[in-house]
Design a protein around this motif. Structure first.
Motif, short mmCIF file in Angstrom:
data_model
loop_
_atom_site.label_atom_id
_atom_site.label_comp_id
_atom_site.label_asym_id
_atom_site.label_seq_id
_atom_site.Cartn_x
_atom_site.Cartn_y
_atom_site.Cartn_z
N GLY A 23 29.40 -64.80 95.70
CA GLY A 23 30.06 -65.60 94.68
C GLY A 23 29.11 -66.05 93.59
O GLY A 23 27.89 -65.79 93.63
N GLN A 24 29.67 -66.75 92.62
CA GLN A 24 28.90 -67.25 91.49
C GLN A 24 29.26 -68.71 91.24
O GLN A 24 30.29 -69.19 91.69
N GLY A 25 28.40 -69.39 90.50
CA GLY A 25 28.66 -70.78 90.17
C GLY A 25 27.72 -71.71 90.89
O GLY A 25 26.64 -71.32 91.37
N PHE A 26 28.13 -72.98 91.00
CA PHE A 26 27.29 -73.98 91.66
C PHE A 26 27.18 -73.64 93.14
O PHE A 26 28.17 -73.31 93.79
N PRO A 27 25.99 -73.76 93.72
CA PRO A 27 25.81 -73.36 95.12
C PRO A 27 26.52 -74.29 96.11
O PRO A 27 26.51 -75.51 95.95
N LEU A 28 27.10 -73.68 97.13
CA LEU A 28 27.71 -74.39 98.25
C LEU A 28 27.14 -73.79 99.54
O LEU A 28 27.32 -72.59 99.81
N VAL A 29 26.45 -74.60 100.31
CA VAL A 29 25.82 -74.15 101.54
C VAL A 29 26.74 -74.47 102.72
O VAL A 29 27.23 -75.60 102.84
N LEU A 30 26.94 -73.50 103.60
CA LEU A 30 27.77 -73.68 104.78
C LEU A 30 26.89 -73.64 106.03
O LEU A 30 26.12 -72.69 106.22
N LEU A 31 27.05 -74.65 106.90
CA LEU A 31 26.27 -74.76 108.12
C LEU A 31 27.23 -74.82 109.31
O LEU A 31 28.02 -75.75 109.43
N HIS A 32 27.15 -73.86 110.20
CA HIS A 32 28.06 -73.72 111.33
C HIS A 32 27.67 -74.66 112.48
O HIS A 32 26.66 -75.36 112.44
N ALA A 43 37.50 -67.95 107.33
CA ALA A 43 38.70 -68.35 106.59
C ALA A 43 38.36 -69.16 105.35
O ALA A 43 39.24 -69.45 104.54
N GLN A 44 37.09 -69.54 105.20
CA GLN A 44 36.67 -70.35 104.07
C GLN A 44 35.97 -69.54 102.98
O GLN A 44 36.19 -69.76 101.78
N ILE A 45 35.12 -68.61 103.39
CA ILE A 45 34.26 -67.93 102.43
C ILE A 45 35.03 -67.22 101.32
O ILE A 45 34.70 -67.38 100.13
N PRO A 46 36.10 -66.44 101.61
CA PRO A 46 36.82 -65.79 100.51
C PRO A 46 37.39 -66.78 99.50
O PRO A 46 37.43 -66.49 98.30
N ARG A 53 29.08 -70.35 94.32
CA ARG A 53 28.15 -69.41 94.96
C ARG A 53 27.96 -69.91 96.39
O ARG A 53 27.40 -70.99 96.60
N VAL A 54 28.43 -69.17 97.36
CA VAL A 54 28.41 -69.60 98.74
C VAL A 54 27.20 -69.00 99.47
O VAL A 54 27.01 -67.78 99.46
N ILE A 55 26.40 -69.87 100.08
CA ILE A 55 25.29 -69.45 100.92
C ILE A 55 25.58 -69.92 102.34
O ILE A 55 25.54 -71.12 102.62
N ALA A 56 25.94 -68.99 103.20
CA ALA A 56 26.24 -69.30 104.60
C ALA A 56 25.01 -68.94 105.44
O ALA A 56 24.55 -67.79 105.39
N ILE A 57 24.48 -69.89 106.16
CA ILE A 57 23.21 -69.71 106.87
C ILE A 57 23.43 -69.73 108.37
O ILE A 57 24.11 -70.61 108.90
N ASP A 58 22.85 -68.74 109.06
CA ASP A 58 22.80 -68.77 110.52
C ASP A 58 21.61 -69.63 110.93
O ASP A 58 20.45 -69.28 110.63
N SER A 59 21.87 -70.75 111.58
CA SER A 59 20.78 -71.64 111.98
C SER A 59 19.82 -70.93 112.93
O SER A 59 20.19 -69.98 113.63
N ALA A 93 22.55 -78.39 95.53
CA ALA A 93 23.71 -77.69 96.08
C ALA A 93 24.63 -78.68 96.76
O ALA A 93 24.22 -79.77 97.16
N HIS A 94 25.89 -78.29 96.88
CA HIS A 94 26.79 -78.97 97.80
C HIS A 94 26.49 -78.43 99.20
O HIS A 94 26.14 -77.25 99.36
N ILE A 95 26.64 -79.27 100.21
CA ILE A 95 26.42 -78.83 101.58
C ILE A 95 27.62 -79.23 102.44
O ILE A 95 28.04 -80.38 102.43
N LEU A 96 28.14 -78.24 103.17
CA LEU A 96 29.24 -78.46 104.12
C LEU A 96 28.73 -78.10 105.50
O LEU A 96 28.31 -76.97 105.74
N GLY A 97 28.79 -79.06 106.41
CA GLY A 97 28.34 -78.82 107.77
C GLY A 97 29.42 -79.13 108.77
O GLY A 97 30.08 -80.17 108.69
N PHE A 98 29.61 -78.21 109.73
CA PHE A 98 30.60 -78.40 110.79
C PHE A 98 29.90 -78.73 112.10
O PHE A 98 28.99 -78.02 112.53
N SER A 99 30.33 -79.83 112.76
CA SER A 99 29.85 -80.19 114.09
C SER A 99 28.32 -80.34 114.07
O SER A 99 27.80 -81.16 113.31
N ASP A 100 27.57 -79.54 114.85
CA ASP A 100 26.12 -79.62 114.78
C ASP A 100 25.61 -79.31 113.39
O ASP A 100 24.56 -79.81 112.96
N GLY A 101 26.34 -78.47 112.66
CA GLY A 101 25.98 -78.20 111.27
C GLY A 101 26.12 -79.44 110.40
O GLY A 101 25.39 -79.63 109.43
#
Length: 241
Positions: A23-32, A43-46, A53-59, A93-101
């Motif tokens: 993606g493009q634009g302001f960064p959004l980091v996803l933490l599982h 279900a979120q990334i698309p 701009r989505v950056i999904a990181i495997d911890s 960046a914006h950061i979205l974290g789920f549970s331990d993320g």
């Protein structure tokens, strides 16, 4: 692999950390969450890549990321996150974290507030004993004990011990620390979440700029089970609608 994408890697100390950059634009980091990987957000990334701009990181120690030789801790994973953002030349960046993320997101935001524009915490907690319902938390300890024994003899058991340990040991954040989260924060929980209601309310009361969304009939996994509402809630919050 997520949506046909191969992960990219950044060396963080003694471990290669996997990430997906779309993606493009302001960064959004996803933490599982614990024991998962970035595919949790399938279900979120698309949807999110339409706006960010989505950056999904495997911890570290999860998904395609290496464990390294330091063991697993939120301190080390927060350093990994900073290294990834620096390598990608992302200063905010914006950061979205789920549970331990979400716990990792809190840990990172406290240590590096200058990197965080807005914070979304989905099912995060601060206190293991008071924060998580006993039916969920208490069974973890005997399993962790067994894995600690078997982990002396096998790498697979040792890895499972280290991952589960993230849910057993405090991660170095206390309620009074939360007042230092100066960025806007959105907390999302399910009506039947494994996080206690009192925990969520106290976390929200400590953060200066915070709102809470409780998903009716939802549990801990609202992003997976109620994706349309979850995505809309997150996007509207991040875009200031």
């Amino acid at each position: 692999m997520i949506f046909g994408l191969e992960p990219q890697f950044i060396l963080c100390g003694d471990a290669r950390i996997a990430y997906y950059d779309e993606g493009q634009g302001f960064p959004l980091v996803l933490l599982h969450g614990n024991g998962e990987d970035s595919s949790y957000f399938k279900a979120q990334i698309p949807e999110f890549t339409k706006f960010f701009r989505v950056i999904a990181i495997d911890s570290r120690g999860h998904g395609q990321s290496d464990s390294g030789g330091q063991g697993l801790s939120f301190e080390v994973m927060a350093e990994d996150l900073k290294t990834v953002l620096d390598a990608l030349h992302i200063q905010k960046a914006h950061i979205l974290g789920f549970s331990d993320g979400g716990n990792l997101a809190i840990k990172f935001a406290l240590a590096n507030p200058q990197y965080v524009a807005k914070l979304v915490l989905n099912g995060a907690n601060v206190e293991m004993f008071r924060g998580i319902k006993p039916a969920v938390q208490l069974p973890l300890y005997p399993v962790y004990g067994l894995l600690s024994v078997f982990g002396r003899f096998g790498r697979k058991a040792a890895h499972k011990r280290d991952v589960l340990g993230l849910m057993v040991h405090p991660y170095g954040v206390s309620m009074p620390d939360l007042v230092r989260l100066s960025m806007p924060v959105l907390i999302i929980v399910g009506e039947h979440d494994l996080i206690r209601d009192k925990q969520t309310k106290e976390i929200a009361s400590r953060i200066p700029d915070c709102r809470v969304e409780v998903f009716r009939d939802g549990d801990h996994f609202v992003a997976k089970k109620q994706p349309a509402r979850f995505n809309r809630t997150v996007i509207e919050f991040l875009m200031g609608r």
